[in-house]
Write an enzyme that holds these catalytic residues in place. Structure first.
Site, PDB file in Angstrom:
ATOM      1  CB  ILE A   6     -16.592  -5.510 -11.177  1.00  0.00           C
ATOM      2  CG1 ILE A   6     -17.089  -4.552 -12.255  1.00  0.00           C
ATOM      3  CG2 ILE A   6     -16.107  -4.742  -9.950  1.00  0.00           C
ATOM      4  CD1 ILE A   6     -18.297  -3.727 -11.874  1.00  0.00           C
ATOM      5  CB  THR A   8     -15.495  -6.214  -5.636  1.00  0.00           C
ATOM      6  OG1 THR A   8     -16.201  -5.324  -6.500  1.00  0.00           O
ATOM      7  CG2 THR A   8     -14.171  -5.593  -5.211  1.00  0.00           C
ATOM      8  CB  CYS A   9     -18.552  -8.990  -9.624  1.00  0.00           C
ATOM      9  SG  CYS A   9     -19.986  -9.899 -10.231  1.00  0.00           S
ATOM     10  CG  ASP A  10     -19.839 -12.225  -4.159  1.00  0.00           C
ATOM     11  OD1 ASP A  10     -18.643 -11.992  -3.895  1.00  0.00           O
ATOM     12  OD2 ASP A  10     -20.766 -11.991  -3.360  1.00  0.00           O
ATOM     13  NE  ARG A  13     -14.237 -11.469  -5.312  1.00  0.00           N
ATOM     14  CZ  ARG A  13     -14.304 -10.952  -4.107  1.00  0.00           C
ATOM     15  NH1 ARG A  13     -14.804 -11.653  -3.105  1.00  0.00           N
ATOM     16  NH2 ARG A  13     -13.873  -9.739  -3.885  1.00  0.00           N
TER      17      ARG A  13
END
Length: 104
Positions: A6, A8-10, A13
């Site tokens: 996803i 927005t998943c840290d 990233r």
């Protein structure tokens, strides 16, 4: 190399930043391809579901009882992330073992 996760998943990233040339396949926007989902289920089984996530905790017992792939299809955030496809070999998560295997 494809990172299924996803945007927005840290953790996703971090993996993308460490894996130059890898591309993100956002499972929330694009879904998890059936062939990848089946291969991941065969390799990781129930570990594919993140039972520590806020999404999981918010689900009813009836929904939690669904088959893992149906659950991920309906609630993509319950999948443990990232799921990484490196030349046909699948890795789950971004722990030390996965980092060592992919980064050397």
């Amino acid at each position: 190399m494809v990172v299924y996760g996803i945007k927005t998943c840290d953790t996703c990233r971090k993996a993308l930043k460490s894996l130059p040339g890898a591309r993100l396949h956002d499972i929330r926007a694009e879904g998890l391809p059936d062939d990848v989902a089946q291969a991941a289920l065969e390799r990781f089984g129930d570990a594919l579901i993140n039972r520590k996530s806020a999404t999981w905790r918010g689900l009813s017992e009836a929904v939690r009882a669904e088959a893992p792939l149906a659950l991920i299809g309906a609630h993509p955030a319950v999948m443990k992330r990232p799921l990484i496809d490196a030349g046909g070999t699948l890795y789950l998560g971004w722990g030390r073992e996965v980092q060592t295997a992919l980064l050397g």
